[in-house]
Design a protein around this motif. Structure first.
Motif, PDB file in Angstrom:
ATOM      1  N   LEU A 226       0.838  -1.212   0.000  1.00  0.00           N
ATOM      2  CA  LEU A 226       0.000   0.000   0.000  1.00  0.00           C
ATOM      3  C   LEU A 226       0.869   1.257   0.000  1.00  0.00           C
ATOM      4  O   LEU A 226       0.353   2.365   0.083  1.00  0.00           O
ATOM      5  CB  LEU A 226      -0.921   0.013   1.236  1.00  0.00           C
ATOM      6  CG  LEU A 226      -1.928  -1.140   1.357  1.00  0.00           C
ATOM      7  CD1 LEU A 226      -2.669  -1.063   2.688  1.00  0.00           C
ATOM      8  CD2 LEU A 226      -2.919  -1.114   0.189  1.00  0.00           C
ATOM      9  N   ASN A 227       2.169   1.050  -0.061  1.00  0.00           N
ATOM     10  CA  ASN A 227       3.121   2.172  -0.023  1.00  0.00           C
ATOM     11  C   ASN A 227       3.010   2.953   1.290  1.00  0.00           C
ATOM     12  O   ASN A 227       3.033   4.183   1.308  1.00  0.00           O
ATOM     13  CB  ASN A 227       2.918   3.085  -1.241  1.00  0.00           C
ATOM     14  CG  ASN A 227       4.086   4.042  -1.460  1.00  0.00           C
ATOM     15  OD1 ASN A 227       5.120   3.937  -0.799  1.00  0.00           O
ATOM     16  ND2 ASN A 227       3.912   4.985  -2.369  1.00  0.00           N
ATOM     17  N   VAL A 228       2.840   2.207   2.390  1.00  0.00           N
ATOM     18  CA  VAL A 228       2.745   2.854   3.706  1.00  0.00           C
ATOM     19  C   VAL A 228       4.078   3.495   4.057  1.00  0.00           C
ATOM     20  O   VAL A 228       5.148   2.943   3.790  1.00  0.00           O
ATOM     21  CB  VAL A 228       2.321   1.854   4.805  1.00  0.00           C
ATOM     22  CG1 VAL A 228       3.331   0.727   4.979  1.00  0.00           C
ATOM     23  CG2 VAL A 228       2.094   2.568   6.140  1.00  0.00           C
ATOM     24  N   ARG A 229       4.013   4.693   4.640  1.00  0.00           N
ATOM     25  CA  ARG A 229       5.205   5.386   5.100  1.00  0.00           C
ATOM     26  C   ARG A 229       4.947   5.998   6.471  1.00  0.00           C
ATOM     27  O   ARG A 229       3.797   6.254   6.836  1.00  0.00           O
ATOM     28  CB  ARG A 229       5.559   6.543   4.160  1.00  0.00           C
ATOM     29  CG  ARG A 229       6.162   6.126   2.844  1.00  0.00           C
ATOM     30  CD  ARG A 229       6.761   7.369   2.182  1.00  0.00           C
ATOM     31  NE  ARG A 229       6.914   7.167   0.749  1.00  0.00           N
ATOM     32  CZ  ARG A 229       7.185   8.153  -0.103  1.00  0.00           C
ATOM     33  NH1 ARG A 229       7.314   9.400   0.327  1.00  0.00           N
ATOM     34  NH2 ARG A 229       7.322   7.907  -1.388  1.00  0.00           N
ATOM     35  N   ALA A 230       6.029   6.298   7.177  1.00  0.00           N
ATOM     36  CA  ALA A 230       5.904   7.123   8.367  1.00  0.00           C
ATOM     37  C   ALA A 230       5.603   8.546   7.911  1.00  0.00           C
ATOM     38  O   ALA A 230       6.136   9.019   6.911  1.00  0.00           O
ATOM     39  CB  ALA A 230       7.193   7.086   9.179  1.00  0.00           C
TER      40      ALA A 230
END
Ligand code: THG
Length: 368
Positions: A226-230
């Motif tokens: 999901l292209n999760v990032r901080a």
């Protein structure tokens, strides 16, 4: 300014700070004497990513003031002009907190856990001291303290998909400003549909610092595709959305009505609110200045670290308190406090941006 801020015990780390640093945080601010990330890749890159994907935000600095005991509900109503009588367990309310003059002390989210147990999820001011003072001064039967609870926000259009992978599809059913309890590694966690952006998402009230990093790691492992990032509260997105920042856009010199928070006040029916008489008095006349969305002409403005005066001719009529370049709207977006005589939409003013004069235009609302 290129000086660093020296670390020390007084500047509290959060239970997620190790994860934040591993994800490459590049800017911090201080909030409730705790670290709050402000930049990962860049404010603009973070902004585009937030609007498209999903981010995990360390907002542990949104500390909880817990009220526990038979007088908890009474104390909560003493703090705010918002009528809490119809608020049920399972709801969150955005609540202006006012002092005896009607001045804003904080603008937290109140979480009703039970009739006799509340969390106040505070903005950047020492609300705990005020609440303890009230509880003791009025000899209320209530315990007031800061529990080991650290909010973690999941924000962005793919938030539901990421959260469902960890907590199951039932998270999708949580309604705005409601919460449900979910389990993670055998522990109960309060999860609300809320957060300091308008991109959608959740806030997980992580109870117990020991499960903070396991949860952080689980979210990143589950969201890779999901292209999760901080991420972190984004300076551009929050101004476009009109989300106010306590200490920046308002202080204890402002009433909730000046802040445009009149819709969260029911001063007539908020019996017991400490600032009620003062607010009833000022509400009769109406505010003489109010928060407004403002466009500022020209190239990208510098960071707004002091109020920028607004002028009509030679007369000072207000100030800009937050301002930043918006890539999506292709202009400088700003929040300011403007006097009644000049607050109508379309009014053209001058703003002094650190000695440089720019044209500022009052808008009829925020961008998003
Ligand atoms: N979440 C939680 N705690 C917080 C914040 C948060 N504490 C600090 C800070 N943010 C408090 N300030 C705000 C400001 C705006 C909102 C929430 C907290 C907010 N406002 C929406 C709006 O104005 O459109 C919705 C309000 C409503 O309809 O009830 O979300 O973000 N836990």
């Amino acid at each position: 300014m290129k000086a660093v801020i020296s670390p020390s015990r007084r500047l509290r780390r959060t239970p997620f700070s190790d994860g934040v640093e591993a994800q490459g945080v590049s800017g911090y601010t201080v909030y409730n004497r705790m670290l709050l990330p402000t930049i990962f890749e860049s404010v603009e890159a973070d902004y585009h990513h937030l609007k498209k994907h999903v981010q995990v935000w360390d907002v542990a600095c949104e500390r909880q003031v817990e009220l526990r005991g038979p007088d908890a509900a009474r104390l909560m109503q003493m703090l705010t002009p918002r009528d809490l009588r119809t608020m049920t367990t399972g709801q969150c309310y955005y609540v202006p907190i006012v002092d005896e003059t009607g001045g804003m002390l904080n603008d937290p989210v109140a979480v009703k856990l039970a009739e006799d147990r509340w969390w106040i999820s505070i903005a950047d001011s020492d609300l705990l001291l005020w609440v303890k003072g009230i509880a003791n001064g009025y000899r209320l039967d209530v315990l007031v303290d800061e529990p080991d609870v650290s909010p973690l926000a999941i924000q962005g259009p793919k938030s539901d998909d990421l959260m469902a992978r960890i907590f199951g599809d039932f998270v999708r059913d949580i309604r705005f400003f409601r919460y449900e309890t979910f389990q993670f590694q055998g522990r109960d966690l309060v999860i609300a549909r809320s957060g300091y952006s308008k991109q959608g998402g959740f806030e997980i009230y992580v109870e117990g610092a020991d499960i903070a990093m396991p949860l952080w790691d689980a979210l990143f492992a589950a969201g890779e595709d999901l292209n999760v990032r901080a991420g972190c509260p984004n300076a551009i997105e929050r101004v476009e959305s009109g989300l106010l920042s306590y200490g920046n856009d308002m202080t204890d010199d402002n009433t909730p009505h000046e802040c445009g928070l009149g819709r969260f006040c029911n001063t007539h029916s908020a019996i017991g609110c400490i600032g009620r008489d003062a607010l009833l008095r000022v509400a009769k006349e109406g505010p003489v200045q109010q928060v407004r969305a403002i466009s500022i002409d020209g190239d990208s403005v510098p960071g707004c670290d002091r109020p920028w005066p607004l002028y009509a001719g030679d007369v000072r009529v207000g100030q800009v308190t937050s301002a930043v370049w918006s890539p999506d709207f292709n202009e400088n977006v700003a929040i300011g406090m403007v006097r009644m005589t000049h607050w109508d939409a379309g009014t053209t003013l001058r703003v002094d941006v650190m000695g440089e004069t720019r044209v500022a235009t009052v808008r009829d609302g925020f961008w998003a």
